[in-house]
Design an enzyme around this catalytic site. Structure first.
Site, PDB file in Angstrom:
ATOM      1  N   SER A 181       0.828  -1.200   0.000  1.00  0.00           N
ATOM      2  CA  SER A 181       0.000   0.000   0.000  1.00  0.00           C
ATOM      3  C   SER A 181       0.869   1.259   0.000  1.00  0.00           C
ATOM      4  CB  SER A 181      -0.950  -0.053   1.207  1.00  0.00           C
ATOM      5  OG  SER A 181      -1.956   0.909   1.111  1.00  0.00           O
ATOM      6  N   ASP A 351      -9.759  -5.451  -4.675  1.00  0.00           N
ATOM      7  CA  ASP A 351      -9.135  -4.384  -3.890  1.00  0.00           C
ATOM      8  C   ASP A 351      -9.770  -3.041  -4.235  1.00  0.00           C
ATOM      9  OD1 ASP A 351      -7.400  -2.597  -2.587  1.00  0.00           O
ATOM     10  OD2 ASP A 351      -5.660  -3.884  -2.928  1.00  0.00           O
ATOM     11  N   HIS A 384      -7.532  -5.722  -0.349  1.00  0.00           N
ATOM     12  CA  HIS A 384      -6.360  -4.989   0.134  1.00  0.00           C
ATOM     13  C   HIS A 384      -5.642  -5.672   1.292  1.00  0.00           C
ATOM     14  CE1 HIS A 384      -4.179  -1.222  -0.300  1.00  0.00           C
ATOM     15  NE2 HIS A 384      -4.125  -1.102   1.006  1.00  0.00           N
TER      16      HIS A 384
END
Length: 408
Positions: A181, A351, A384
């Site tokens: 991320s 995601d 995610h």
């Protein structure tokens, strides 16, 4: 539901702060005291609290950035079998509102940091400024608003180079890099400026983020479009603290109401994670989520609204000229990433933050990358949090990641 809880708290914190539920904005100032601003000494740090309890040797290190921030860094030099690392060092960089513990929430057989150590890698764990074990500074107390005057630009300019250089100097080797991320965003930005290249052997980027214009997280887009982070900043709230008392209490009340499905709220932020171990929620909440700068949240909101990957926008041509010598913020050009830098990109079809269409925009910018130096992996069922907390992530992501490292 680890990363799930983070984003629920984030949503609630934004709303609570925006309506002024948090009213105590006073900041206490004091003379610089190193022991005070490093809240936990090394023996009470991540090594002692997390790593050693799992049977691993662990070392605590400190890194000082060029702008004076004192960062915590952990090293796992050998696996549980006691065999010293005989392979190249690997640096793990966590995502937004996290610290290094996020890589070790699951069991050792499911956590990337421990898996790498057990496979002979020399594992180093980074912690960005403002997190629990990286709140030190050579001259500024974290209670001073000036401590929080940074965005991810400063992570690119100071934290990441200092950490990479430290690991390189300690080991005498180039290192592999793993980011998740926000940890991918700062790497992309640094690589586009041709930073770190003398110290990095390859990079594995999980849930890669460079563009956010097409992200499908409704709540995140709503917060960005409402300029909530900007409102907090101008109210004088420079530290974005997702564990604020008001936010946690409101979250508890929301989730107690049977009409409110917190699982759905989580999904609306991160996407439907297929494989997160829900039994680890309490372990996660013992350590995460953690603070970041409100200015950092503003910078990310700018990316969502503007669809660009650029430096922080100070809001006017005059202010940008003062900082950059030009009326608009400089762009991080993804096509400038050296074409021979080995990259492993792994992204998921579910995601909502690292959206598939945004990843495609990134891959288009990398279309001239050397074909044998860019490996992409797509998992239709992954969202995610699965890349860090997934129970099957070893087989799905980490084994291919280590195979990639062995080729470099």
């Amino acid at each position: 539901m680890a990363c799930t809880i983070t984003h629920i708290v984030l949503a609630v914190q934004l709303c609570v702060l925006a309506v002024g539920a948090r009213t105590n904005l006073d900041k206490q100032s004091s003379d610089f005291n190193l022991s005070k601003i490093l809240p936990l000494v090394d023996e009470d740090g991540i090594c002692n609290l997390v790593v050693e309890k799992q049977g691993y040797v662990c070392q605590e290190h400190k890194v000082i950035t060029k702008d004076g921030y004192i960062l915590s860094l952990q090293r796992i030099p050998e696996g549980r079998a006691g065999k010293a690392a005989n392979k190249i060092p690997v640096l793990l960089q966590h995502g937004l509102l996290m610290d290094a513990v996020s890589w070790m929430i699951n069991s050792p057989d499911e956590s990337l940091a421990f898996i790498l150590a057990d496979n002979g890698f020399d594992v180093w764990l980074a912690n960005t400024r403002g997190t629990n074990y990286s709140r030190g500074h050579t001259s500024v107390d974290p209670n001073d608003p000036s401590y929080w005057d940074w965005s991810w630009d400063e992570l690119v300019a100071y934290d990441l180079p200092a950490t990479v250089q430290y690991v390189h100097d300690q080991t005498g080797q180039k290192l592999h890099y793993v980011g998740h991320s926000l940890g991918t965003l700062i790497a992309f930005a640094a690589f586009s400026q041709e930073k770190l290249l003398n110290s990095i052997r390859s990079a594995a980027l999980l849930s890669p983020i460079a563009y956010l214009a097409q992200m499908s997280s409704f709540l995140a887009k709503t917060a960005a479009d409402a300029f909530i982070a900007e409102d907090l900043y101008w109210l004088g709230i420079k530290e974005f603290a997702p564990r604020g008392e008001a936010a946690v209490k409101l979250l508890e009340d929301i989730c107690k109401n049977p009409e409110n499905n917190c699982s759905d709220l989580m999904t609306s932020f991160t996407g439907p994670n297929c494989c997160v171990n829900s039994s680890k929620t309490n372990d996660f909440l013992d350590h995460e989520p953690q603070s970041t700068a409100t200015k950092n949240m503003i910078h990310l909101a700018q990316m969502i609204r503007q669809g660009t990957i650029a430096m922080y926008d100070y809001g006017s041509a005059d202010e940008n000229n003062k900082h950059y010598g030009q009326p608009t913020p400089p762009v991080y050009n993804m096509s400038s990433i050296p074409k021979n830098l080995p990259l492993f990109l792994s992204y998921g079809g579910q995601d909502y933050l690292s959206d598939v269409d945004d990843v495609k925009t990134l891959l288009n910018a990398l279309k001239d990358h050397d074909a044998d130096k860019l490996l992409t992996q797509y998992r239709e069922d992954y969202a995610h949090a699965d890349f860090v907390f997934g129970e099957n992530a070893k087989q799905v992501v980490y084994d291919p990641l280590m195979a990639f490292f062995k080729l470099q």
